[in-house]
Write a protein that holds these residues in place. Structure first.
Motif, mmCIF file in Angstrom:
data_model
loop_
_atom_site.group_PDB
_atom_site.id
_atom_site.type_symbol
_atom_site.label_atom_id
_atom_site.label_comp_id
_atom_site.label_asym_id
_atom_site.label_seq_id
_atom_site.Cartn_x
_atom_site.Cartn_y
_atom_site.Cartn_z
ATOM 1 N N SER A 25 0.837 -1.203 0.000
ATOM 2 C CA SER A 25 0.000 0.000 0.000
ATOM 3 C C SER A 25 0.869 1.248 0.000
ATOM 4 O O SER A 25 1.945 1.257 0.582
ATOM 5 C CB SER A 25 -0.907 0.017 1.234
ATOM 6 N N GLY A 26 0.356 2.293 -0.665
ATOM 7 C CA GLY A 26 1.071 3.568 -0.693
ATOM 8 C C GLY A 26 2.200 3.618 -1.698
ATOM 9 O O GLY A 26 3.001 4.540 -1.692
ATOM 10 N N SER A 27 2.298 2.601 -2.590
ATOM 11 C CA SER A 27 3.436 2.620 -3.524
ATOM 12 C C SER A 27 3.081 3.166 -4.894
ATOM 13 O O SER A 27 1.937 3.148 -5.329
ATOM 14 C CB SER A 27 4.104 1.254 -3.708
ATOM 15 N N ILE A 28 4.154 3.630 -5.534
ATOM 16 C CA ILE A 28 4.095 4.006 -6.952
ATOM 17 C C ILE A 28 4.644 2.805 -7.715
ATOM 18 O O ILE A 28 5.755 2.352 -7.448
ATOM 19 C CB ILE A 28 4.937 5.265 -7.226
ATOM 20 N N VAL A 29 3.840 2.291 -8.663
ATOM 21 C CA VAL A 29 4.164 1.017 -9.304
ATOM 22 C C VAL A 29 4.354 1.190 -10.813
ATOM 23 O O VAL A 29 3.478 1.722 -11.495
ATOM 24 C CB VAL A 29 3.006 -0.003 -9.077
ATOM 25 N N GLY A 30 5.502 0.759 -11.304
ATOM 26 C CA GLY A 30 5.729 0.729 -12.751
ATOM 27 C C GLY A 30 5.017 -0.480 -13.326
ATOM 28 O O GLY A 30 5.213 -1.603 -12.863
ATOM 29 N N PRO A 75 -5.377 3.645 -10.501
ATOM 30 C CA PRO A 75 -5.165 5.052 -10.875
ATOM 31 C C PRO A 75 -3.770 5.243 -11.472
ATOM 32 O O PRO A 75 -2.822 4.585 -11.027
ATOM 33 C CB PRO A 75 -5.279 5.805 -9.548
ATOM 34 N N LEU A 76 -3.656 6.116 -12.461
ATOM 35 C CA LEU A 76 -2.376 6.298 -13.151
ATOM 36 C C LEU A 76 -1.792 7.674 -12.882
ATOM 37 O O LEU A 76 -2.511 8.629 -12.611
ATOM 38 C CB LEU A 76 -2.573 6.108 -14.658
ATOM 39 N N THR A 77 -0.479 7.747 -12.975
ATOM 40 C CA THR A 77 0.213 9.029 -12.888
ATOM 41 C C THR A 77 1.268 9.070 -13.990
ATOM 42 O O THR A 77 1.399 8.115 -14.763
ATOM 43 C CB THR A 77 0.840 9.230 -11.487
ATOM 44 N N ASP A 83 8.594 11.618 -8.048
ATOM 45 C CA ASP A 83 10.061 11.721 -7.986
ATOM 46 C C ASP A 83 10.726 10.361 -7.784
ATOM 47 O O ASP A 83 11.936 10.269 -7.637
ATOM 48 C CB ASP A 83 10.494 12.709 -6.898
ATOM 49 N N HIS A 84 9.929 9.294 -7.716
ATOM 50 C CA HIS A 84 10.505 7.951 -7.594
ATOM 51 C C HIS A 84 9.455 6.922 -7.995
ATOM 52 O O HIS A 84 8.271 7.258 -8.131
ATOM 53 C CB HIS A 84 10.962 7.691 -6.149
ATOM 54 N N ILE A 85 9.891 5.689 -8.167
ATOM 55 C CA ILE A 85 8.984 4.564 -8.376
ATOM 56 C C ILE A 85 9.406 3.502 -7.357
ATOM 57 O O ILE A 85 10.591 3.176 -7.246
ATOM 58 C CB ILE A 85 9.080 4.017 -9.818
ATOM 59 N N LEU A 118 14.222 3.387 -13.064
ATOM 60 C CA LEU A 118 13.876 4.340 -12.006
ATOM 61 C C LEU A 118 13.417 3.644 -10.729
ATOM 62 O O LEU A 118 13.489 4.209 -9.649
ATOM 63 C CB LEU A 118 12.722 5.244 -12.483
ATOM 64 N N ALA A 119 12.913 2.421 -10.879
ATOM 65 C CA ALA A 119 12.278 1.741 -9.746
ATOM 66 C C ALA A 119 13.294 1.333 -8.682
ATOM 67 O O ALA A 119 14.382 0.862 -9.003
ATOM 68 C CB ALA A 119 11.522 0.516 -10.243
ATOM 69 N N ASN A 120 12.913 1.501 -7.422
ATOM 70 C CA ASN A 120 13.758 1.030 -6.315
ATOM 71 C C ASN A 120 13.883 -0.485 -6.349
ATOM 72 O O ASN A 120 14.905 -1.039 -5.974
ATOM 73 C CB ASN A 120 13.158 1.462 -4.971
ATOM 74 N N GLN A 121 12.805 -1.150 -6.762
ATOM 75 C CA GLN A 121 12.837 -2.608 -6.897
ATOM 76 C C GLN A 121 12.199 -2.977 -8.238
ATOM 77 O O GLN A 121 11.078 -2.567 -8.529
ATOM 78 C CB GLN A 121 12.065 -3.264 -5.742
#
Length: 236
Positions: A25-30, A75-77, A83-85, A118-121
């Motif tokens: 939860s709360g993540s930005i996902v590629g 939802p998309l961004t 500033d991160h994924i 860009l993704a941390n993981q």
């Protein structure tokens, strides 16, 4: 055999589910592209709908990923707004023992590379058939090229020892056009001894936007296999 009992389809679903389970939860996902990743997008959507996941936004790597995300209520961004994924999930056409990849069978590798690096993981989802001892064994390297430069780029690639071929459309007259409006040249190399060098060399050819060699970016590879007609997922 119905689709519901097709072991290969079930296996792809299980790999997609395993990847979707890693999203918090709360993540930005590629959101990557391809058939196995499509299941991951579906299961992320289902986890959101059930309330198990909250506050997720997705960054799609292709028109296909965007359509699927909308279909499953994610939802998309855009990259302008973040500033991160946190985590990216994507497929691959080949994976070597060092977790280097060839991607771009769906001609989306340029946008995939931007998002996945860009993704941390970065989680790669594949079936066991995509594993190779060395890159380029089976799959050509896709190179995205601006249209005016196709001929000089192909000539430069031949000098590097590659066999370039312009990718043509299926059920469409003429070449494949990427989401960026460019063309794709598929290049077969007899052997790719140093994927990192080749990635840079190809990208230095004027007119090349990006190529499908991904080095040092995959964190986890989830591999689906069918054993005794049952889907199994293992991790490297």
């Amino acid at each position: 055999m119905t689709a519901a009992t097709d072991p290969v389809k079930l296996m792809k679903q299980e790999v997609g589910k395993a990847a979707a389970a890693l999203v918090k939860s709360g993540s930005i996902v590629g959101l990557g592209t391809g058939s196995t990743t499509a299941y991951a997008i579906q299961f992320i959507g289902e986890r959101l709908k059930s309330g198990e996941l909250k506050d997720i936004v997705g960054v799609p790597t292709s028109f296909q990923a965007e359509v699927l995300a909308k279909q499953y209520g994610i939802p998309l961004t855009t990259l302008d707004a973040i500033d991160h994924i946190d985590i990216a999930i994507d497929g691959a056409d080949e994976v070597d023992p060092h977790k280097n990849l060839i991607k771009g069978g769906g001609a989306a590798h340029t946008r995939e590379k931007v998002v996945d690096y860009l993704a941390n993981q970065f989680i790669v989802v594949v079936d066991a058939g995509k594993l190779v001892d060395r890159l380029g064994s089976v799959f050509p390297v896709p190179v995205e090229v601006i249209p005016m430069a196709v001929t000089p780029v192909m000539q430069a690639i031949e000098k590097l020892g590659g066999k370039p071929e312009l990718r043509m459309g299926v059920k469409k007259a003429g070449p494949v056009i990427t989401d960026q409006g460019n063309m794709v040249v598929d290049v077969k190399f007899d052997a790719i001894d140093n994927p990192e060098n080749l990635e840079k060399t190809l990208n230095n050819i004027p007119g090349v936007l990006e190529n499908g060699i991904f080095v040092n970016c995959a964190d986890v590879v989830l591999i689906g296999e069918v054993k005794d007609n049952q889907p199994v997922v293992r991790k490297i």
